[in-house]
Design a protein around this motif. Sequence first.
Motif, PDB file in Angstrom:
ATOM      1  N   VAL A 138     -57.321  16.764-105.194  1.00 48.17           N
ATOM      2  CA  VAL A 138     -55.853  16.385-105.617  1.00 48.17           C
ATOM      3  C   VAL A 138     -54.887  15.604-104.784  1.00 48.17           C
ATOM      4  O   VAL A 138     -54.069  14.516-105.464  1.00 48.17           O
ATOM      5  CB  VAL A 138     -55.148  17.833-105.832  1.00 48.17           C
ATOM      6  CG1 VAL A 138     -53.504  17.301-106.391  1.00 48.17           C
ATOM      7  CG2 VAL A 138     -55.891  18.297-106.971  1.00 48.17           C
ATOM      8  N   ARG A 139     -55.089  15.511-103.519  1.00 51.04           N
ATOM      9  CA  ARG A 139     -54.118  15.027-102.666  1.00 51.04           C
ATOM     10  C   ARG A 139     -54.599  13.396-102.763  1.00 51.04           C
ATOM     11  O   ARG A 139     -53.883  12.449-102.627  1.00 51.04           O
ATOM     12  CB  ARG A 139     -54.549  15.317-101.140  1.00 51.04           C
ATOM     13  CG  ARG A 139     -53.513  14.747-100.171  1.00 51.04           C
ATOM     14  CD  ARG A 139     -53.163  15.618 -98.952  1.00 51.04           C
ATOM     15  NE  ARG A 139     -54.664  16.109 -98.480  1.00 51.04           N
ATOM     16  CZ  ARG A 139     -55.010  17.546 -98.425  1.00 51.04           C
ATOM     17  NH1 ARG A 139     -54.266  18.270 -98.970  1.00 51.04           N
ATOM     18  NH2 ARG A 139     -56.049  17.828 -98.023  1.00 51.04           N
ATOM     19  N   ALA A 140     -56.178  13.265-102.969  1.00 50.74           N
ATOM     20  CA  ALA A 140     -56.586  11.760-102.999  1.00 50.74           C
ATOM     21  C   ALA A 140     -56.117  11.229-104.412  1.00 50.74           C
ATOM     22  O   ALA A 140     -55.684   9.945-104.325  1.00 50.74           O
ATOM     23  CB  ALA A 140     -58.220  11.864-103.069  1.00 50.74           C
ATOM     24  N   LEU A 141     -55.777  11.812-105.313  1.00 51.53           N
ATOM     25  CA  LEU A 141     -55.426  11.438-106.622  1.00 51.53           C
ATOM     26  C   LEU A 141     -54.032  10.970-106.791  1.00 51.53           C
ATOM     27  O   LEU A 141     -53.430  10.088-107.130  1.00 51.53           O
ATOM     28  CB  LEU A 141     -55.539  12.374-107.885  1.00 51.53           C
ATOM     29  CG  LEU A 141     -57.251  12.936-108.309  1.00 51.53           C
ATOM     30  CD1 LEU A 141     -57.241  14.093-109.162  1.00 51.53           C
ATOM     31  CD2 LEU A 141     -57.719  11.802-108.860  1.00 51.53           C
ATOM     32  N   GLU A 142     -53.281  12.110-105.871  1.00 50.10           N
ATOM     33  CA  GLU A 142     -51.714  11.731-105.677  1.00 50.10           C
ATOM     34  C   GLU A 142     -51.661  10.258-104.974  1.00 50.10           C
ATOM     35  O   GLU A 142     -50.804   9.526-105.153  1.00 50.10           O
ATOM     36  CB  GLU A 142     -51.245  12.895-104.911  1.00 50.10           C
ATOM     37  CG  GLU A 142     -50.990  14.098-105.831  1.00 50.10           C
ATOM     38  CD  GLU A 142     -50.738  15.292-105.051  1.00 50.10           C
ATOM     39  OE1 GLU A 142     -50.122  16.079-105.572  1.00 50.10           O
ATOM     40  OE2 GLU A 142     -50.840  15.158-103.941  1.00 50.10           O
ATOM     41  N   GLN A 143     -52.413  10.119-103.833  1.00 51.07           N
ATOM     42  CA  GLN A 143     -52.312   8.964-102.894  1.00 51.07           C
ATOM     43  C   GLN A 143     -52.708   7.763-103.647  1.00 51.07           C
ATOM     44  O   GLN A 143     -52.369   6.655-103.499  1.00 51.07           O
ATOM     45  CB  GLN A 143     -53.243   9.275-101.775  1.00 51.07           C
ATOM     46  CG  GLN A 143     -52.640  10.256-100.866  1.00 51.07           C
ATOM     47  CD  GLN A 143     -53.933  10.517 -99.744  1.00 51.07           C
ATOM     48  OE1 GLN A 143     -54.908  10.133 -99.778  1.00 51.07           O
ATOM     49  NE2 GLN A 143     -53.049  11.126 -98.593  1.00 51.07           N
ATOM     50  N   ALA A 144     -53.486   7.986-104.755  1.00 47.77           N
ATOM     51  CA  ALA A 144     -54.189   6.841-105.570  1.00 47.77           C
ATOM     52  C   ALA A 144     -52.846   6.399-106.800  1.00 47.77           C
ATOM     53  O   ALA A 144     -53.283   5.439-107.660  1.00 47.77           O
ATOM     54  CB  ALA A 144     -55.603   6.963-106.412  1.00 47.77           C
ATOM     55  N   GLY A 145     -52.141   7.360-106.879  1.00 48.66           N
ATOM     56  CA  GLY A 145     -50.737   7.253-107.886  1.00 48.66           C
ATOM     57  C   GLY A 145     -50.975   7.653-109.516  1.00 48.66           C
ATOM     58  O   GLY A 145     -50.161   7.552-110.072  1.00 48.66           O
ATOM     59  N   VAL A 146     -52.162   8.589-109.124  1.00 48.82           N
ATOM     60  CA  VAL A 146     -52.026   9.605-110.354  1.00 48.82           C
ATOM     61  C   VAL A 146     -51.098  10.515-110.477  1.00 48.82           C
ATOM     62  O   VAL A 146     -50.761  11.290-109.338  1.00 48.82           O
ATOM     63  CB  VAL A 146     -53.434  10.268-110.601  1.00 48.82           C
ATOM     64  CG1 VAL A 146     -53.749  11.143-111.787  1.00 48.82           C
ATOM     65  CG2 VAL A 146     -54.638   8.957-110.295  1.00 48.82           C
ATOM     66  N   ALA A 147     -50.260  10.645-111.746  1.00 45.02           N
ATOM     67  CA  ALA A 147     -49.213  11.487-111.949  1.00 45.02           C
ATOM     68  C   ALA A 147     -49.512  12.953-111.781  1.00 45.02           C
ATOM     69  O   ALA A 147     -49.335  13.673-113.241  1.00 45.02           O
ATOM     70  CB  ALA A 147     -48.462  11.110-112.847  1.00 45.02           C
ATOM     71  N   VAL A 148     -49.964  13.645-110.899  1.00 42.60           N
ATOM     72  CA  VAL A 148     -50.558  15.009-110.690  1.00 42.60           C
ATOM     73  C   VAL A 148     -49.220  15.717-110.416  1.00 42.60           C
ATOM     74  O   VAL A 148     -48.597  15.496-109.242  1.00 42.60           O
ATOM     75  CB  VAL A 148     -51.656  15.049-109.870  1.00 42.60           C
ATOM     76  CG1 VAL A 148     -51.793  16.813-109.876  1.00 42.60           C
ATOM     77  CG2 VAL A 148     -53.000  14.697-110.227  1.00 42.60           C
ATOM     78  N   LEU A 149     -48.850  16.831-111.013  1.00 46.88           N
ATOM     79  CA  LEU A 149     -47.680  17.541-110.691  1.00 46.88           C
ATOM     80  C   LEU A 149     -48.060  18.999-110.106  1.00 46.88           C
ATOM     81  O   LEU A 149     -49.159  19.504-110.584  1.00 46.88           O
ATOM     82  CB  LEU A 149     -46.568  18.189-111.814  1.00 46.88           C
ATOM     83  CG  LEU A 149     -45.926  16.733-112.627  1.00 46.88           C
ATOM     84  CD1 LEU A 149     -45.378  17.084-113.656  1.00 46.88           C
ATOM     85  CD2 LEU A 149     -45.346  15.730-111.561  1.00 46.88           C
ATOM     86  N   THR A 150     -47.508  19.312-109.088  1.00 43.38           N
ATOM     87  CA  THR A 150     -48.026  20.750-108.221  1.00 43.38           C
ATOM     88  C   THR A 150     -46.640  21.689-108.599  1.00 43.38           C
ATOM     89  O   THR A 150     -45.572  21.423-108.286  1.00 43.38           O
ATOM     90  CB  THR A 150     -48.162  20.467-106.969  1.00 43.38           C
ATOM     91  OG1 THR A 150     -49.149  19.540-106.727  1.00 43.38           O
ATOM     92  CG2 THR A 150     -48.624  21.904-106.294  1.00 43.38           C
ATOM     93  N   GLU A 151     -47.072  22.809-109.279  1.00 44.26           N
ATOM     94  CA  GLU A 151     -46.085  23.675-109.310  1.00 44.26           C
ATOM     95  C   GLU A 151     -46.567  25.103-108.265  1.00 44.26           C
ATOM     96  O   GLU A 151     -47.430  25.609-108.630  1.00 44.26           O
ATOM     97  CB  GLU A 151     -46.238  24.514-110.734  1.00 44.26           C
ATOM     98  CG  GLU A 151     -45.931  23.269-111.875  1.00 44.26           C
ATOM     99  CD  GLU A 151     -45.563  23.966-113.238  1.00 44.26           C
ATOM    100  OE1 GLU A 151     -45.047  25.040-113.450  1.00 44.26           O
ATOM    101  OE2 GLU A 151     -46.032  23.248-114.374  1.00 44.26           O
TER     102      GLU A 151
END
Length: 230
Positions: free
Chosen positions: A45-58
């Motif tokens: 998930v951290r890798a996806l966030e760094q790649a600009g994927v709009a993952v939201l963490t609740e």
Amino acid sequence: MSDPNTKRLSRLIAIITQLQTKRLLTAGDLAERFNVSVRTIYRDVRALEQAGVAVLTEEGKGYSMMDGYRVPPLMFTEKQANALILAEQLVLKNKDQSFVQDYSEAIDKIKAILRQSGKDKANLLGDRTRFDQNTNRERSSNNISELQYALTNFLLIRIEYVNKNNSLSDRMVEPFALISTTENWLLIARCRLREEFRYFRLDRISKMQVLTEKFEPHKMTLQQYFDKFY
């Protein structure tokens, strides 16, 4: 590219698909699905966030995808998408596991490109449909598509129904689920005339009209309905 990297790339793409398919997923959900550790999911998930994927963490709940972040939608109408979801129930009866897995993954991709409201409707329809295969069954109704639409949009329907005694009645019903037995398609709905849930055979519905009036969604799953009434 080394095999571990290939596997990770495939998993990252699959995680994006899952997050676009479901409203909310925990790290545990994803770890179980991909047979990896929760810590691995954190890194992914951290890798996806760094790649600009709009993952939201609740916090304390899980992960979701920002609504609107998706690949360009295919030109499916809602009824066409519903037909594909229903076909999944047929495919799940197939004895070839690889075929079932491929189709299920394809359905996940279809759900992933829908807007959030479309995903909710697709998941609801999947949860509220049961199918028992009968290859000899004749086509005995022409209402399934309209019923699917009414079910997922919580629209009241008006039917003229012929019971087993050949008596005709006019009913206002709230569609809840569709079930296929080995002989007939059945609609489970709350009948406003009887003020209770009833089964209606689709081949006994002589006329049907989907109304614009909405009803309050019933807060239970199909399994909970079976547990409560049977």
